[in-house]
Design an enzyme around this catalytic site. Sequence first.
Site, mmCIF file in Angstrom:
data_model
loop_
_atom_site.group_PDB
_atom_site.id
_atom_site.type_symbol
_atom_site.label_atom_id
_atom_site.label_comp_id
_atom_site.label_asym_id
_atom_site.label_seq_id
_atom_site.Cartn_x
_atom_site.Cartn_y
_atom_site.Cartn_z
ATOM 1 N N ASP A 47 -24.942 36.015 -27.986
ATOM 2 C CA ASP A 47 -24.134 35.370 -29.034
ATOM 3 C C ASP A 47 -24.252 36.098 -30.374
ATOM 4 O O ASP A 47 -25.155 36.903 -30.571
ATOM 5 C CB ASP A 47 -24.638 33.934 -29.247
ATOM 6 N N ARG A 103 -24.542 38.653 -22.260
ATOM 7 C CA ARG A 103 -23.488 38.596 -23.279
ATOM 8 C C ARG A 103 -24.000 37.743 -24.433
ATOM 9 O O ARG A 103 -23.679 36.557 -24.556
ATOM 10 C CB ARG A 103 -22.211 38.045 -22.651
ATOM 11 N N ARG A 151 -32.297 29.263 -26.247
ATOM 12 C CA ARG A 151 -32.265 28.621 -27.567
ATOM 13 C C ARG A 151 -32.485 27.106 -27.467
ATOM 14 O O ARG A 151 -33.031 26.489 -28.400
ATOM 15 C CB ARG A 151 -30.945 28.933 -28.275
#
Lengths: 245, 245
Positions: free
Chosen positions: A52, A50, A197
Amino acid sequence: MKRVKLIVAYDGTNYHGWQVQPNGETIEGVLNRTLSSLLGEKIIVTGASRTDAGVHSMGNVAVFDTKSRIPAEKISYALNQRLPEDIVVQKSEEVPAAFHPRHCDSRKTYEYRILNREFPLPMYRNNTYFCYRKLDLEKMQQAAEYLRGEHDFKSFCAAAAVVETTVRTIYELTVSRQEDIITIRVTGNGFLYNMVRIIAGTLLQAGMGMIEPEEIKTILAAKERSAAGPTAPAQGLTMIGIEYL
Amino acid sequence: MKRVKLIVAYDGTNYHGWQVQPNGETIEGVLNRTLSSLLGEKIIVTGASRTDAGVHSMGNVAVFDTKSRIPAEKISYALNQRLPEDIVVQKSEEVPAAFHPRHCDSRKTYEYRILNREFPLPMYRNNTYFCYRKLDLEKMQQAAEYLRGEHDFKSFCAAAAVVETTVRTIYELTVSRQEDIITIRVTGNGFLYNMVRIIAGTLLQAGMGMIEPEEIKTILAAKERSAAGPTAPAQGLTMIGIEYL
């Protein structure tokens, strides 16, 4: 009734991420709407990653159930004719009803790309993170070594995330440079929220000399989000693909 | 008064090409307006390569004359703060008043990129030409060999173009593949209108088996636009850079 698996590529620039949400267009929302209109029944897809807002994909996976008689492998062609040009299904195939894109064991691969030069290049503005400070590739590679293998990655998980366990295994983690682009490529059995990230943000700190590669050990041991580097911006991240075991 | 040379990178997707025109925003138009407002005098730039709508650049060259006391090499920084994010000046420097970006001898390099796979990838839709037919790289490379050197490229010039001579020299012309992307890279002493895109369209025909590599000789000899392949779409083309001799 059959279960169909899609491999979905997208440019995430103009979407509010994968997951349906009240305010803003999402990849999942577009797929649900387009599939429902194509197949003439209400379709709700389940996605593997999912992603971002602003994150891209070359190989995210989604499944849905349908009564349609269109052969599963033909759905990609019909679907692509109706999808906007920033979402393209790469493959559609029938899978067993027990197949679940998130609950089945898998190896996921992501890439985080950094454009490292004095001035940005416009063509790369939506799919790389621009960094003008000269990055030391070797330091980034040394730091990456400490992250390989099985670890508790709590320090590399967005603080708000609620999960059963923060232990994950990273099978591969490489940092390479081609001309001005540094690519962090990571394969693991699963990733915590924002984990790739945060890894990128921490390797960037190593590349800038703000931390020494060995400090990764201390960061892992801290089990504290604040110990790691910042969450690198979304546009540098691409979901490359998922291999189910 | 001094003459300033700019190296200009841009994503051409949202522009009607380089050259100022009545209906539609252009790279030249944005540079003229932004420089005029930055320097407080009317500035008109002269570009080296007047790229078409949708064509990109990593290193196009423009010059302008100014009375400004801002050191030439600082102008890039001030300018980038005011330019939209799809145009970024890579360098600014003072050059002799006699320097003209089109009339001085130079070697220009362009790349034409083709995404060759079954389905398009959204991230590449604005900077590659998508071709699902399997391309034979070797055939493209063989065809490219016949184009190297000095030739009359009349067959590779848009029919409407008016020029003194259609003789040009191609110093280098390579066709390479990296994963699904085939890159045609060409360096020459100058290019006729649409020449690189017609070369790309013709090499594509060789890659698809529609023509044999040797036929390039006949195409060159014909000195007739209709003898060559179609003009490949603009979005695959990038002006890489210009070296002045």
